[in-house]
Enzyme design. Sequence first.
Site, mmCIF file in Angstrom:
data_model
loop_
_atom_site.group_PDB
_atom_site.id
_atom_site.type_symbol
_atom_site.label_atom_id
_atom_site.label_comp_id
_atom_site.label_asym_id
_atom_site.label_seq_id
_atom_site.Cartn_x
_atom_site.Cartn_y
_atom_site.Cartn_z
ATOM 1 N N GLU A 153 0.820 -1.210 0.000
ATOM 2 C CA GLU A 153 0.000 0.000 0.000
ATOM 3 C C GLU A 153 0.856 1.262 0.000
ATOM 4 O OE1 GLU A 153 -3.000 -0.327 -0.677
ATOM 5 O OE2 GLU A 153 -3.105 -2.480 -0.320
ATOM 6 N N HIS B 162 1.522 2.315 -3.592
ATOM 7 C CA HIS B 162 0.408 3.099 -4.157
ATOM 8 C C HIS B 162 0.410 4.518 -3.589
ATOM 9 C CE1 HIS B 162 -1.318 -0.324 -6.142
ATOM 10 N NE2 HIS B 162 -1.645 -0.972 -5.020
#
Length: 670
Positions: free
Chosen positions: A36, A39
């Site tokens: 994550e 991202h």
Amino acid sequence: MEVMLTSLLIGATLLGKVTNIAMVAIGLGLVIFFHELGHFAVAKWCDVKVERFSIGFGPIIKSFKHGETEYALSWIPFGGYVKMLGQDDVDPSQLTSEEIALDPRSYSAKPVYQRMGIISAGVIMNIITGMLFFAFAFRLGVASTPCVVGAAIPGMPAWEAGIQPGDVITKINGEKTNSFMDIIRSSAFSDGDIKMEGIHPNGEKFEVDITPDRTGTRPQIGLLQSQSLQIPVYEDPGMSVTAKGTAASKAEPAYQPGDTFVTIDGKPVENYAQLQRLFAARSSETLKTGVTRKGASESEVVEITVGNNPFHTLGLWMDIGPIESIQKGSPADRAGLKAGDKITHIDGQDVGKVINPLRLPNYFSSRAGETVPIVVSRAQDGAQPAEVNLNVVPLDNPAWLEHPIFSNTPLSVGSLGIAFHVIPTTLKVEEGSPAHKAGIEADAHIKKIRIMPPEGEPLSEWQGLEEVSYEFDDKNMNWANAFWEMQVRPGWPVELTYSHKGQIKQAKLTPWVNPNQEEGQQWSLPVRGIKLQTLRETQQAQSMGQALGMGVQYTTNSAKDIYLTLRSLFTGRVSPLELSGPVTIAKVAYEVSNDGYSQLLLFLGFLSVNLAVLNFLPIPVLDGGHMVFLCWEGITRKRPNEQVLAAATYVGMIFVLGLMIFVLYLDIFL
């Protein structure tokens, strides 16, 4: 003092378990976090407004806000997400919303190449972190299982090809092997035959072609990894290094954790294959085993006297089944025996009434080098079976060296190179035996056997052994396997369900050691009941540069393995039952954490690469699905239709949730 010491040991064990759980939680959290973070970092770099960064899904446990982004920890720990303005998997309409697209900081307002960068960043981050996990693991030193054969399962392709305990597999399909996993991998992903090269224990080189068995959940050839000569040191102080009720548990002086075998009756022992062969060849004898003891001088050898383990029997002689398989180049193969032949007589004696089929491994082993006449019944096309007379010359291979430890594994006669099932139909009942006292007669057909824990004895004392039962029919004739399970549980009572003259009956028996056998001539097991560690070798990089190189190679191989697994799943070569879910992942992570930081790092590296590859599959909701839509937009210069996008997203959600439920079911119930 003893109570205090025990309390300290238990406390240390509990602290170790808590530490391991914490390590696993942090490790799995890091894998998700770095994905994550990829991202998040690229989204920020592209000036996209990130509304939430969450580890986990579902209801939020705790969160805080820093700047414009909410950072959260959520209840369902099966992943995480980065919620950006204009991109929400739960609400795919945001991607096509003109109103949101007008906001220059929305995800949907950014050029296609930037959105591709944001979507692929998580996968790229997992590849990088996976490589680093591997590199740090190899810098610390990774314990791997070498390509040394511990056993070949009777009747399986490797056994038929003549692979022996102690064989070292050096190449598979022309490529050098690094660990035992290479054998499992090459079998599971093979499209046809496997070419194996190796060295026998006597130094002779061999090369064989093996066709993997494809009847199970994945293709396999039936090889088991080797054990070492060292007794394990368990984290739990209550674990015994010998099996209860066996000769090893009564040895004088007692075996201790960390003991390493070096001699048998004063003669050196170099490897596990030699040790197990000596134990099997001298199964009825009391032996003096020399061990080096942990903490003692290297030159000091402690001699431990260990007796034999006699077979526990019910007094039932069963019928012999047809030969299931024959090893290539074996005495049986050279003598002209064929699969499907049924041995009826040996040395003129009836098999089943004069010779117990379960004792055939011992019979032929005792006749090594001699010419033994046998009679077989051989099926003929459209005619009555023919009686064929043959002569075999057995090899000097110990009896029961290849014991039937798996369900439906046939009983092997290593000195002949044959394997056959023992049919659960009684031909003879020994006088005075438990079966005789229970009223069981010849021509009884055993339908079921239950091997139950002794009454009044805590099951914990048997350390992992549980009640087992087998049902027998035309397809399941594995009496030999059930018989071996009786030996693993010495003295456990047995309940038989059988039919005789049209009536179904039950009998409860306690297996015995036949008291009529002469001392030193007992029918004895090939094992003594000593637990040994799996054979390991350490792969360690000498520098960080070498570690990074090994990390890159391991990352490439891991990604290739995952691709081959997916391909095999789609082609049906590997069953979906081989899949694992989050519960199994957590269990495996906990188990490898017991082996130290390097093994945990290795597992986390594989998990990172796994997450990268799976996340980039072209499935809506996953990163790969988003990349497909972006490619469409880049080629057509038009955004995907909102209805198509929504439908695809919901189908993807259903698929992913369905897969999650399926693997959870496998984890919990299978």
